[in-house]
Design an enzyme around this catalytic site. Structure first.
Site, PDB file in Angstrom:
ATOM      1  N   ASP A  40      76.193  33.990  27.901  1.00 35.50           N
ATOM      2  CA  ASP A  40      76.393  32.836  27.033  1.00 35.50           C
ATOM      3  C   ASP A  40      76.891  31.666  27.878  1.00 35.50           C
ATOM      4  O   ASP A  40      76.267  31.312  28.879  1.00 35.50           O
ATOM      5  CB  ASP A  40      77.355  33.226  25.899  1.00 35.50           C
ATOM      6  CG  ASP A  40      77.518  32.156  24.835  1.00 35.50           C
ATOM      7  OD1 ASP A  40      76.583  32.004  24.024  1.00 35.50           O
ATOM      8  OD2 ASP A  40      78.554  31.480  24.818  1.00 35.50           O
TER       9      ASP A  40
ATOM     10  N   TYR B 185      81.512  22.432  24.694  1.00 37.71           N
ATOM     11  CA  TYR B 185      80.378  21.796  24.029  1.00 37.71           C
ATOM     12  C   TYR B 185      80.494  20.277  24.061  1.00 37.71           C
ATOM     13  O   TYR B 185      79.490  19.569  24.114  1.00 37.71           O
ATOM     14  CB  TYR B 185      80.299  22.257  22.570  1.00 37.71           C
ATOM     15  CG  TYR B 185      79.905  23.698  22.398  1.00 37.71           C
ATOM     16  CD1 TYR B 185      78.574  24.079  22.273  1.00 37.71           C
ATOM     17  CD2 TYR B 185      80.882  24.703  22.351  1.00 37.71           C
ATOM     18  CE1 TYR B 185      78.213  25.403  22.109  1.00 37.71           C
ATOM     19  CE2 TYR B 185      80.528  26.029  22.187  1.00 37.71           C
ATOM     20  CZ  TYR B 185      79.193  26.374  22.065  1.00 37.71           C
ATOM     21  OH  TYR B 185      78.843  27.690  21.909  1.00 37.71           O
TER      22      TYR B 185
ATOM     23  N   HIS C   8      72.537  38.856  20.468  1.00 38.01           N
ATOM     24  CA  HIS C   8      73.138  38.004  21.489  1.00 38.01           C
ATOM     25  C   HIS C   8      74.175  38.732  22.329  1.00 38.01           C
ATOM     26  O   HIS C   8      74.259  38.534  23.531  1.00 38.01           O
ATOM     27  CB  HIS C   8      73.784  36.796  20.816  1.00 38.01           C
ATOM     28  CG  HIS C   8      74.305  35.780  21.772  1.00 38.01           C
ATOM     29  ND1 HIS C   8      73.483  35.057  22.613  1.00 38.01           N
ATOM     30  CD2 HIS C   8      75.579  35.348  22.036  1.00 38.01           C
ATOM     31  CE1 HIS C   8      74.214  34.230  23.345  1.00 38.01           C
ATOM     32  NE2 HIS C   8      75.499  34.391  23.019  1.00 38.01           N
TER      33      HIS C   8
END
Length: 383
Positions: free
Chosen positions: A111, A296, A361
């Site tokens: 990730d 982010y 994931h």
């Protein structure tokens, strides 16, 4: 929980911050081969517990830090202190601290940890013997495409990454308020009168919902069920999303709801135990989510800072592993890039791409034995 057999915890001063590091020394004698594990969002060092235990028993010295902003590592206050350059700087200093200035390590990422691993290998390839990266393929910098405007154009302003850009929207207090709306769907009015009880559930819900979003919400599912997408109001949308058993998905577009896969709830129960959940909750209650979400908030800043890397390639040996149910694998253009030659062009020493069937994931937690074998078999080529 964190008291896994053989895990040693320490705090190291690296790149101006105090970094929490978990380590399991290698079993047996001889020169230890170090594997450095880099976690993603919204995880901690703890996500690598299965890999650390298994691979240390095979003679590796396994090390997993909490990245800056996470767990027991410092969380700088300024948003701009969470760029690729900051985090790669942390890891270079960590490698020097645990391996010595001239030694390289094996690297495993997932990730956001995968994104950071690509950057580390690009800027300091001499620090990495070989890389196993999971879920997020290398993404070469496009000098003509600024990331956030592209996200907004393709996915809309209510896409979760776009919503993360608003500082006030997902600060820690706002996160709690956001999930309080959904509590009415889960608990009786009597329980709601006791805020202490509710607050504990809020944080547990936050983590479960975030985890399940990444695990089970894929583009394939969306396309298969797009006729079921409904436009609803903000409050109603939140309630509908969080009313789904186990909270799938966590952060869809604000005014859309999607049907989850039928096996979503049972799949999660198999790899995320109550004990696991309690550990994560204890750390996020203490640290909050602001530091993690700041990664982010630096997406465009990273694009600006990494202009010198335009056209650069990854110069270390790589194995890439992804689940076929992972959102990242089903995103537009990714399969074509991975299997159509683009990935190999940008990562010339790509040894193998492995696509695991029926896996989402969090593949290293969903199917740890398979992942451990892939890591071990690949790294053995370089010992």
């Amino acid at each position: 929980m964190s008291g896994l057999d053989g895990v040693e915890h320490k705090t190291l001063k690296v790149n101006g911050i105090n970094m929490h590091v978990a380590e399991i020394p290698a079993s047996g004698s001889g020169r230890d081969q170090i594997i450095l594990f880099i976690h993603g969002f919204p995880e901690l060092w703890y996500t690598w517990r299965h890999q650390m235990t298994a691979l240390s028993s095979l003679g590796y010295r396994t090390i997993a830090p909490d990245l800056r902003g996470y767990g027991d590592t410092d969380a700088p206050e300024k948003v701009e202190e969470y760029t690729y350059l900051n985090v790669v700087g942390d890891l270079v200093a960590l490698i020097d601290a645990v391996a010595g200035g001239d030694e390289a390590v094996f690297l495993v990422g997932h990730d956001w940890g995968a994104l950071i691993a690509w950057q580390l290998c690009m800027y300091r390839p001499e620090k990495v013997k070989a890389l196993v990266n999971m879920s997020v393929a290398f993404s070469p910098r496009n000098q003509d495409r600024v990331p956030m405007p592209t996200f907004r154009r393709v996915f809309g302003d209510d896409y979760y990454i776009c919503r993360f850009q608003v500082i006030s929207y997902f600060d820690d207090k706002k996160v709690g308020h956001f999930f309080q709306i959904a509590i009415f769907k889960f608990f009786s009015p009597k329980k709601l009168m006791n805020f202490n009880i509710v607050s504990n559930y809020i944080y547990k819900c936050i983590f479960i919902f975030m985890k399940l979003f990444w695990s089970f919400f894929s583009l394939t599912v969306f396309l298969r069920n797009r006729s079921r997408v409904q436009r609803v109001g903000n409050r109603e949308g939140v309630e509908r999303v969080l009313h789904v058993q186990n909270g799938w998905p966590a952060l869809p577009p604000q005014r859309q709801t999607f049907k989850r896969p039928e096996n979503a709830a049972s799949a999660t129960k198999q790899w995320l135990t109550q004990e696991d959940l309690e550990y994560y909750v204890s750390k996020y209650e203490k640290k909050g989510f602001t530091g993690a979400i700041n990664y982010y908030r630096n997406i465009d800043r990273n694009w600006e800072l990494t202009a010198p890397s335009t056209g650069a390639k990854i110069g270390v040996p790589v194995k890439f592993i992804v689940g076929d149910q992972d959102l990242t694998y089903n995103s537009p253009g990714i399969k074509e890039y991975i299997h159509g030659g683009g990935f190999k062009r940008d990562v010339p020493l790509l040894d193998e791409t492995v696509v695991l069937n029926g896996v989402g994931h969090f593949l290293h937690e969903e199917n740890p034995d398979v992942i451990n074998q892939h890591i071990h078999s690949f790294f053995q080529k370089f010992i």
